[in-house]
Design an enzyme around this catalytic site. Structure first.
Site, PDB file in Angstrom:
ATOM      1  CE  LYS A 118      -3.300   0.245   3.053  1.00 15.79           C
ATOM      2  NZ  LYS A 118      -4.441   0.968   2.449  1.00 15.79           N
ATOM      3  NE  ARG A 530      -8.050  -6.379  -9.943  1.00 12.40           N
ATOM      4  CZ  ARG A 530      -8.221  -7.316  -9.023  1.00 12.40           C
ATOM      5  NH1 ARG A 530      -8.982  -7.101  -7.989  1.00 12.40           N
ATOM      6  NH2 ARG A 530      -7.635  -8.493  -9.161  1.00 12.40           N
ATOM      7  CG  HIS A 709      -4.607 -14.943  -2.517  1.00 13.68           C
ATOM      8  ND1 HIS A 709      -4.472 -15.331  -1.202  1.00 13.68           N
ATOM      9  CD2 HIS A 709      -5.418 -13.861  -2.501  1.00 13.68           C
ATOM     10  CE1 HIS A 709      -5.152 -14.495  -0.433  1.00 13.68           C
ATOM     11  NE2 HIS A 709      -5.736 -13.602  -1.193  1.00 13.68           N
TER      12      HIS A 709
END
Ligand code: GLN
Ligand code: ZN
Length: 770
Positions: A118, A530, A709
Site C-alpha cells: 500500500k 485494477r 490466491h
C-alpha cells in the site's frame, strides 16, 4: 499566486488504460497500439489542465503501471532476476517493465513479480523497490525526459515529477543483510543530479520531487539524509527550481528538517496536515527565507467539493506572513486518488443532483484550485462562484438527506455496556460448546464460493431486467442448496451459503444502507490495471430493513448443519468507501456498527447461531504516525464490538482478516473479542504464529491452512504440517481448520479438491489427538 497540480489520474476518464493494458497483456494489441492509448491519455490530461487554467502542469505523473516502478527503472534499480530480459532493444523494454510488475512465465523462464504494498495510507498499491548491498544505480529509462519533451511539443512547459530520493529509498526493501537502505543515498544521488541537470538543459524550469516520507516517523539518520540529499541537489542544479512535495499528513517533528531544505518551494497538505501551516509560518528559517509555500487546499483523496471559505482562510493566514508572491495553490496530493470527472455522472437516479452538487472529481478539483486563486484577491460577497460554492456547502451542512436526528441520538446514546457481550469468552465458550456441539478442530470456509460466469450473469440479467426478481431468486436458491449439499458431502462442520447474491462485500451492504451513494464511473486506480469504484458515504447511516436475513435463514432451513451468517464489518465498509469529511471517521464507523448490530440481532432471531463479521481492512486504517495508532485501534475495535455484542452468549461470533500482517496489532485483534477469528497466514507459512509465542491469543482461531490466491491444490500433508505448527502455540480446543480467504476468485474443481484435502487434514489431526 501560482496554481499548480501534483499529478492527474492516468487511467483515462473511460478507463482506457485498463482496457489497453489488458489487451496488450493478452496479445490482442501490440506495443504501438498500447503506447498510442497512453500518449492520448497524457495529451488529454495536459489539455484538461491547460483548459482549466492551471499555471504549472505536471509531467511524468503518467505511468503505464506504477510511478514507483517507473522510478526504479529510471534509476536502473532492476533486480538481478530480470537482468536476462535487458537486451538494450527498446522493443523489449515493455517486457522487462511488465515482468517486474506482474511476473514473467515464458520461454522456460519463471520470474516472480516484485512485491506490492500500500502507498502510505491510501488504497493505491506500489511495487516495492528491491535493494542489495552496495546497490548501483544509473539512468536506465528515459521516460521523464520523453514526457517532458512530448508536452513541450504541445506548447506546454511542464513541471516533471519524480519521487524524491529519500522517499524512494525508504519505500524499498533490503533484499540481503548487512546494510540499511538509506545508506544507498550516496550511490543514488549522482543519478538524481544527472537527471535534474538533463531536465534543466532541456528547458525545465520547475521540477517536483515528491517526499511524502516527510510526514512519517523518521530516525535522526533519515532526517539527516534529507539534508545531504537536498544540499547535493541544490549544488548540482543551482538554477533549476525545486519543489519538494509532502502530503498525507502533517510535518510535525520533521518540520525543522523540511523548513530548512535548500529548495525553492515546499508543498504541504492542508487537508490532512493543517498544523504544518501555522508551524511553518512561525518558523524563522522558513518565514524569513525566499522559499515559496505551496498550499494543498483541495483534497486530492476525496470526492467532496472544496469549502472555499476554509481554503481562503488558510491563504490569508499565509499571505499575511509570506506575501502573495511566495504562495502557490494546489490540490493536497496527486489527484491519482480521485475519480476523473463528475460530468460523466449523468444518471440522476444513481446519483441525484442534490448529492452530485456536493461532489467534485479530479477535473472539477482543477477548476477549484484555479477559482480559489482568483478569489483570493476579490470581494467575496459579490462573487457568484463563491456564493454558489458556499450555498452547496451550506446545503450539505443542513440537508435532511444527510442529517437524521434519530441516528445521531442513537449514536450519542451508545454506552460502554453496548460494546460488551453478556459474559466473557471463557463462559461463552463453555455455553457454545454445549449448544453448538462442534467437534474438535471444527472446519469451515470464509464465505464466498466460486463466482462462475453463470452466477455473474444472473446478477447482470436482474439488473438489466432480463430476469424478474422472482426468477433470479429461484436461481440463487438453487445455487445455495447445491452448495449446501456439496459442503455436507465433503464433511465441513460450519457451512456457508456461498454469497452468490453479492457483487462485492462492501457494495452489497452499501446498496442496502441509507447514507450511501454510488457512481457509474467513479473509478480509482488500485494497482496496475485494477480499478475500484468505492461507494460514497454522504450521510447518517442506518439500516432500513434486514439485508441478509432472508438468504441466511433460507440456507439454515435447508441444512441440518450450522450455516454461518455472513456480514461485512463497520471498519471495512468505512475503509473501502469515500467517507464524509464533515464528521470524524469514528462516528461514521459507529453508525455503520449500529446498522450491522441490528442485522446481527435479526440473524440471531431468525435462528442463525454462528455469525461472521468480516474485517479484512482493519489494519489498513492504521494512521501513518505511530502516536496515532492507539486512538484509531481503540475506536476501530469498539466499532466492531458494537456491531457484534447485541447477541446472546450462545451465538458464536466469527470475524475474518486478510491482506496484511497482523503481528503488531495482535492485542487489538484479541480485544475485538470475536469468539472465533479466521485469519490469513498460509502465504507466510504461518508467520503470524510467531506473535503467539509471546502473546497467547485468548479466543478460538483458524489460521488459514491454504492460500486461496493460487489455483494450486495443497496436499493433505502440507496442511497437517501447518496445523501441527499451529498446535504448538494454540490450544487444541481453540483451533479451527479453514482456508485463508473467501473462494470467489477460484474455480470449482480446484476448490473441491483443496477442501477435500483440508477435511482429510482435519480428520488426521483429530485421530492424532485421540
Ligand atoms: N466473506 C468474504 C468472502 O469470503 C470475505 C472476503 C475477504 O476477506 N476479502 O468472500
Ligand atoms: Zn479474506
Amino acid at each position: 499566486m501560482l496554481s499548480h497540480n501534483l499529478g492527474y489520474p492516468r487511467i483515462g476518464s473511460r478507463r482506457e488504460l485498463k482496457r489497453a493494458s489488458e489487451k496488450f497483456w493478452s496479445g490482442k494489441i501490440d506495443r504501438e497500439e498500447l503506447q498510442k492509448v497512453a500518449r492520448k491519455i497524457r495529451h488529454e490530461n495536459w489539455e484538461t489542465q491547460r483548459a482549466a487554467g492551471i499555471g504549472l502542469i505536471p509531467s511524468n505523473d503518467f505511468s503505464l503501471y506504477d510511478q514507483v516502478l517507473d522510478m526504479s527503472l529510471t534509476v536502473g534499480a532492476i533486480p538481478e532476476r530480470y537482468h536476462q530480459l535487458i537486451d538494450g532493444k527498446s522493443n523489449k523494454e515493455l517486457d522487462l517493465y511488465y515482468a517486474m510488475a506482474r511476473g514473467y512465465q515464458r520461454g522456460g523462464l519463471d520470474l516472480n513479480a516484485m512485491e506490492m504494498t500500500k502507498w502510505f495510507d491510501t488504497n493505491y498499491h506500489y511495487l516495492v523497490p528491491e535493494f542489495v548491498k552496495n546497490q548501483q544505480f544509473r539512468i536506465y529509462s528515459e521516460k521523464v525526459f520523453l514526457e517532458f519533451e512530448d508536452a513541450l511539443q504541445k506548447g506546454i512547459l511542464t513541471k516533471p515529477v519524480l519521487l524524491g530520493p529519500v522517499t524512494y529509498l525508504l519505500l524499498g526493501k533490503e533484499k540481503e543483510e548487512g546494510f540499511e537502505k538509506i545508506d544507498l543515498l550516496e550511490n543514488l544521488l549522482p543519478v538524481y543530479t544527472s537527471i535534474l541537470k538533463e531536465l534543466y538543459s532541456r528547458g525545465a524550469q520547475w521540477v517536483q520531487l515528491d517526499e511524502p516520507a516527510l510526514v512519517l516517523d523518521l530516525t535522526e539518520k533519515q532526517k539527516h539524509a534529507y539534508e545531504i540529499a537536498y544540499a547535493t541537489i541544490r549544488k548540482s542544479v543551482p538554477k533549476l527550481k525545486i519543489l519538494v512535495a509532502t502530503y498525507f499528513g502533517a510535518l510535525e517533528d520533521n518540520l525543522p528538517t523540511a523548513a530548512k531544505l535548500p529548495v525553492d518551494a515546499l508543498h504541504i497538505d492542508l487537508t490532512r496536515g493543517e498544523s504544518s501551516l501555522s508551524a511553518l509560518l512561525k518558523h524563522e528559517d522558513f518565514a524569513h527565507s525566499t522559499r515559496q509555500l505551496s498550499l494543498g487546499v483541495v483534497d486530492g483523496r476525496n470526492i467532496w467539493k472544496n469549502n472555499y471559505r476554509k481554503s481562503l482562510d488558510f491563504i490569508s493566514q499565509a499571505i499575511h506572513v509570506l506575501g502573495e508572491d511566495r504562495l502557490m495553490i494546489a490540490p493536497s496530493s496527486s489527484l491519482l486518488h480521485s475519480p476523473c470527472d463528475l460530468d460523466f455522472e449523468q444518471d440522476e437516479i444513481i446519483l441525484t443532483p442534490e448529492i452530485k452538487n456536493w461532489m467534485s472529481f479530479a477535473k472539477q478539483k482543477l477548476a477549484e484550485v484555479v477559482e480559489i486563486c482568483r478569489l483570493a484577491g476579490t470581494d467575496l460577497l459579490l462573487d457568484d462562484a463563491f456564493i454558489e460554492n458556499q450555498n452547496a456547502i451550506e446545503s450539505r451542512r443542513e440537508s435532511p438527506l444527510i442529517h437524521k436526528p434519530h441516528v445521531k441520538t442513537r449514536l450519542t446514546a451508545v454506552k460502554e455496556a453496548d460494546l460488551n457481550r453478556q459474559n466473557n469468552f471463557e463462559i461463552r465458550q463453555q455455553i457454545q460448546l454445549e449448544k453448538l456441539k462442534l467437534p474438535l478442530f471444527p472446519s469451515t470456509t470464509i464465505g464466498s464460493f466460486p463466482q462462475t460466469d453463470e452466477v455473474r450473469l444472473l446478477r447482470a440479467n436482474l439488473k438489466k431486467n432480463e430476469l424478474t426478481l422472482e426468477q433470479y431468486e429461484v436461481r440463487i436458491r438453487e445455487e445455495i442448496v447445491s452448495s449446501l449439499r456439496w459442503q455436507e458431502e465433503l464433511g465441513i462442520d460450519v457451512l456457508v451459503h456461498g454469497e452468490f447474491e453479492r457483487n462485492d462485500m462492501v457494495e452489497y451492504f452499501g446498496e442496502r444502507l441509507s447514507g450511501f451513494a454510488f457512481t457509474q464511473n467513479g473509478w480509482v486506480q488500485s494497482y496496475g490495471s485494477r480499478c475500484v469504484k468505492p461507494p460514497v458515504i454522504y450521510g447518517d447511516v442506518e439500516r432500513p430493513e434486514p439485508m441478509t436475513v432472508k438468504w441466511s435463514a433460507f440456507a439454515q432451513a435447508n441444512s441440518q448443519k450450522l450455516v454461518k451468517g455472513m456480514l461485512t464489518g463497520p471498519v471495512t465498509i468505512l475503509q473501502w468507501s469515500f467517507v464524509r469529511d464533515d464528521q470524524p471517521r469514528k462516528d461514521t464507523a459507529f453508525q455503520i456498527g449500529l446498522a450491522i448490530r441490528d442485522e446481527v440481532v435479526d440473524l440471531e432471531k431468525a435462528g442463525i447461531r454462528v455469525i461472521q463479521i468480516d474485517e479484512p481492512a482493519i489494519r489498513e486504517g492504521l494512521p501513518l504516525r505511530k502516536t496515532n495508532w492507539s486512538a484509531y485501534l481503540k475506536w476501530a475495535v469498539d466499532a466492531f464490538r458494537l456491531s457484534a455484542a447485541g447477541v446472546a452468549d450462545q451465538t458464536q461470533i466469527h470475524t475474518h482478516m486478510c491482506y496484511s500482517e497482523f503481528n503488531d496489532i495482535i492485542d487489538s485483534i484479541a480485544a475485538m473479542d470475536a469468539d472465533v477469528i479466521t485469519i490469513e497466514t498460509s502465504r507466510s507459512q504461518m508467520e503470524l504464529l510467531d506473535a503467539f509465542a509471546s502473546f497467547s491469543y485468548p479466543n478460538e482461531i483458524g489460521p488459514g491452512v491454504y492460500d486461496i490466491h493460487s489455483p494450486r491444490v495443497p496436499t493433505v500433508d502440507e496442511m497437517v504440517l501447518l496445523l501441527e505448527k499451529a498446535l504448538k502455540v494454540i490450544p487444541a480446543r481453540n483451533l479451527w481448520v479453514n482456508p485463508d480467504c473467501g473462494l470467489k476468485t477460484r474455480k470449482w474443481p480446484e476448490t473441491e479438491a483443496a477442501l477435500r484435502n483440508m477435511i482429510s487434514a482435519a480428520n488426521l489431526l483429530r485421530e492424532g489427538v485421540k
